[in-house]
Design a protein around this motif. Structure first.
Motif, PDB file in Angstrom:
ATOM      1  N   HIS A  97       0.845  -1.186   0.000  1.00 32.44           N
ATOM      2  CA  HIS A  97       0.000   0.000   0.000  1.00 32.44           C
ATOM      3  C   HIS A  97       0.881   1.236   0.000  1.00 32.44           C
ATOM      4  O   HIS A  97       1.858   1.321   0.758  1.00 32.44           O
ATOM      5  N   SER A 110       0.691   5.715  -0.211  1.00 34.50           N
ATOM      6  CA  SER A 110      -0.166   6.896  -0.185  1.00 34.50           C
ATOM      7  C   SER A 110       0.641   8.138   0.144  1.00 34.50           C
ATOM      8  O   SER A 110       1.659   8.076   0.849  1.00 34.50           O
ATOM      9  N   CYS A 126      -6.738   6.282   7.310  1.00 27.76           N
ATOM     10  CA  CYS A 126      -6.380   5.413   6.181  1.00 27.76           C
ATOM     11  C   CYS A 126      -5.892   4.057   6.682  1.00 27.76           C
ATOM     12  O   CYS A 126      -6.333   3.004   6.203  1.00 27.76           O
ATOM     13  N   LEU A 160      -9.714   0.538  -1.695  1.00 37.17           N
ATOM     14  CA  LEU A 160      -9.177   1.891  -1.808  1.00 37.17           C
ATOM     15  C   LEU A 160     -10.294   2.932  -1.742  1.00 37.17           C
ATOM     16  O   LEU A 160     -10.169   3.959  -1.065  1.00 37.17           O
ATOM     17  N   SER A 170     -10.719   5.730   1.237  1.00 35.62           N
ATOM     18  CA  SER A 170     -10.750   7.177   1.032  1.00 35.62           C
ATOM     19  C   SER A 170     -12.031   7.789   1.594  1.00 35.62           C
ATOM     20  O   SER A 170     -12.014   8.902   2.125  1.00 35.62           O
ATOM     21  N   LEU A 188      -4.013   7.282  -3.165  1.00 33.10           N
ATOM     22  CA  LEU A 188      -3.991   6.004  -2.462  1.00 33.10           C
ATOM     23  C   LEU A 188      -3.817   4.912  -3.513  1.00 33.10           C
ATOM     24  O   LEU A 188      -4.541   4.897  -4.522  1.00 33.10           O
ATOM     25  N   TRP A 206      -5.227   2.382  -8.150  1.00 30.74           N
ATOM     26  CA  TRP A 206      -5.066   3.630  -7.420  1.00 30.74           C
ATOM     27  C   TRP A 206      -6.270   4.548  -7.617  1.00 30.74           C
ATOM     28  O   TRP A 206      -7.043   4.376  -8.562  1.00 30.74           O
TER      29      TRP A 206
END
Length: 408
Positions: A211, A213, A235, A245, A249, A270, A282
C-alpha cells in the motif's frame, strides 16, 4: 586475520548484552566486543535528518554525541561510504599509524535504510575481514534501531536545527524513509524537514500487496499537521480492516468531517501494488497525478478521474484506475512543494526538471535513496535553502522477479 567464526560468536554475545543498554552505552559496548576479535578504534556515526552530516555517537551529554567528530556527507570518505552504501579503506591512515593498521569506513544500513557509518581499524585486509566488518555494521544497524525509538539523545543528535510541533508529529507518524522487500524498493523524503506542516506519506505491506499513499493537508501550520495525522490514521484504520481503496478514502473523508466539519481537507493518492503481478490500482483524491518511469527513458503521468479532496464533502464519484507495471518500473508520488519551489527570479523547479533529475541520477550508480537525497538538496538550492510549501516524494521501484537487485 579476523576469523569469521569468532566474529559470528562475538556478534551473538553483543546482541545479548545489548538488551538492557541505552544509546549512550552502545559505543563502549560495541568497541569492547570488537576489540575481542581484533577490530580496533571502533566508532559509530549517524546521519542527520537531511543526510548532510555524519555525527559520532560518543555516549556523552544529552545528545550522546558530545566531544565527537563530524563529517559532511558530501566531499568526505565517510560520506562516500554512506552515499555508495559501501566499505571503503582510508589509504592514508596506515602511514601515520605505528601499528600499520588499515582504517575502514562501512555503511550502516538496515535493508536499504541508511543510518550512518562505522569506523574501524584492522590488522588485515582480506575478504574474511571485509565480510566481518559488513556483519558488524549490520548488527550495529539493528542495535541503533532498537534504541532510537525511545531515545531523546538520538533525536537530538540527528537534528541540526530546531523542529516545530507539526514536524515533530509528522516524523513520528510516517514509516521509515526507506524499505526493500517482496520485489519492491520504497524511498521517501519530506521537506522542510524541521518545519513540515501538512504533508505525509505512508506505505505498508500485507501479504503480496504494497500500500502506498501521499497526503497534502490544507495549510502549513500545526493544525495542518493534525489534519494529516488524522488522515493517515484513518487510512490505516480502514485498510487494516480490509477496506478497498474507495472505501478507505471515504473513511478518511468521513473521519475528517467528523473532526473538522468541512473546514479542513486533504488531497491524496492512495494505491495498492500487487507485488507478484505488478498490477497497480489507485485512486486520485484531488492530487497531482503520479508519474511512471519505464526503462529509464519513457515517462508518463497516470491519468485517473479525480474525486474531490477528502474532507471537502463534494460528493464526487471515486474512480479506481489500473496500470500494469513492468519489472524495473518506478512510480513517483509527490506533493506540490516539489515542483512549485521557485528561484529568485520566480521560476518554478517544475515537473519536467523533477522527473529529469530522477532519470539522470538514478540511471547511474546512485541508489534510489541517494537519488532522493540529492533531489531534495537540489530543490532546496533552487529555492535558496528554504521552501514556502511542504515538499514530499514517495518513489517506488517494482523489481518483478529480481529480488536480488533490491539492495546495493
Amino acid at each position: 586475520m579476523v576469523e569469521h567464526a569468532a566474529v559470528a560468536s562475538r556478534l551473538i554475545r553483543l546482541m545479548q548484552d545489548s538488551h538492557t543498554v541505552t544509546l549512550d552505552k552502545l559505543p563502549e559496548l560495541i568497541a569492547g566486543h570488537c576489540a575481542e576479535v581484533g577490530v580496533h578504534d571502533t566508532a559509530v556515526f549517524v546521519a542527520d535528518l537531511r543526510e548532510t552530516v555524519l555525527r559520532q555517537v560518543t555516549g556523552n551529554g544529552p545528545t550522546a554525541g558530545e566531544g565527537g567528530l563530524e563529517f559532511t556527507v558530501h566531499g568526505t570518505l565517510p560520506g562516500q561510504a554512506y552515499q555508495r552504501v559501501d566499505l571503503l579503506a582510508q589509504t592514508d591512515h596506515a602511514a601515520g599509524d605505528p601499528n600499520h593498521r588499515r582504517r575502514w569506513w562501512v555503511a550502516v544500513t538496515d535493508g536499504v535504510e541508511r543510518l550512518g557509518v562505522l569506523r574501524v581499524d584492522t590488522d588485515t585486509d582480506d575478504e574474511p575481514t571485509r565480510q566481518a566488518l559488513r556483519d558488524l555494521a549490520a548488527m550495529t544497524a539493528l542495535l541503533l534501531l532498537s534504541k532510537r525509538s525511545f531515545s531523546d539523545s538520538f533525536s537530538r543528535l540527528v537534528r541540526t536545527e530546531p523542529m516545530n510541533v507539526a514536524a515533530e508529529m509528522q516524523w513520528h507518524l510516517t514509516p521509515p524513509p526507506a524499505f526493500a522487500g517482496s520485489e519492491a524498493t520504497v524511498g521517501a523524503v519530506m521537506e522542510p524537514a524541521y518545519q513540515v506542516g501538512g504533508d505525509a506519506f505512508d506505505y505498508a505491506v500485507a501479504g503480496n500487496v504494497l500500500h502506498l499513499s501521499v497526503f497534502d493537508a490544507m495549510g502549513h501550520d500545526t493544525t495542518a499537521g493534525i489534519t494529516a495525522n488524522v488522515a493517515v490514521s484513518a487510512c490505516r484504520n480502514a485498510r487494516r480492516q480490509g477496506a478497498s481503496l474507495e472505501e478507505t478514502s471515504r473513511h478518511v473523508e468521513a473521519t475528517l468531517i467528523e473532526q473538522f466539519g468541512t473546514s479542513r481537507y486533504v488531497t491524496g493518492i492512495l494505491a495498492d501494488l500487487d507485488l507478484v503481478t505488478g498490477r497497480l490500482t489507485w485512486i486520485n483524491r484531488g492530487h497531482h497525478l503520479p508519474v511512471l518511469i519505464r526503462g529509464n527513458r519513457w515517462t508518463t503521468e497516470l491519468v485517473c478521474r479525480p474525486a474531490g479532496p477528502m474532507g471537502a464533502d463534494l460528493g464526487l464519484p471515486v474512480t479506481e484506475c489500473v496500470e500494469q507495471l513492468e519489472p524495473g518500473d518506478r512510480l513517483l508520488l509527490y506533493t506540490d512543494g516539489v515542483i512549485e519551489a521557485r528561484d529568485a527570479h520566480g521560476r518554478q523547479f517544475g515537473r519536467d526538471r523533477f522527473v529529469d533529475f530522477v532519470l539522470r541520477h538514478h540511471s547511474g550508480r546512485h541508489t534510489l535513496h541517494e537519488t532522493l537525497r540529492r533531489l531534495m538538496a537540489a530543490v532546496l538550492l533552487h529555492h535558496d535553502g528554504a521552501l514556502d510549501d511542504d515538499a514530499t516524494v514517495l518513489l517506488t521501484e517494482w523489481r518483478g522477479g529480481h529480488q536480488d537487485k533490491l539492495t546495493p
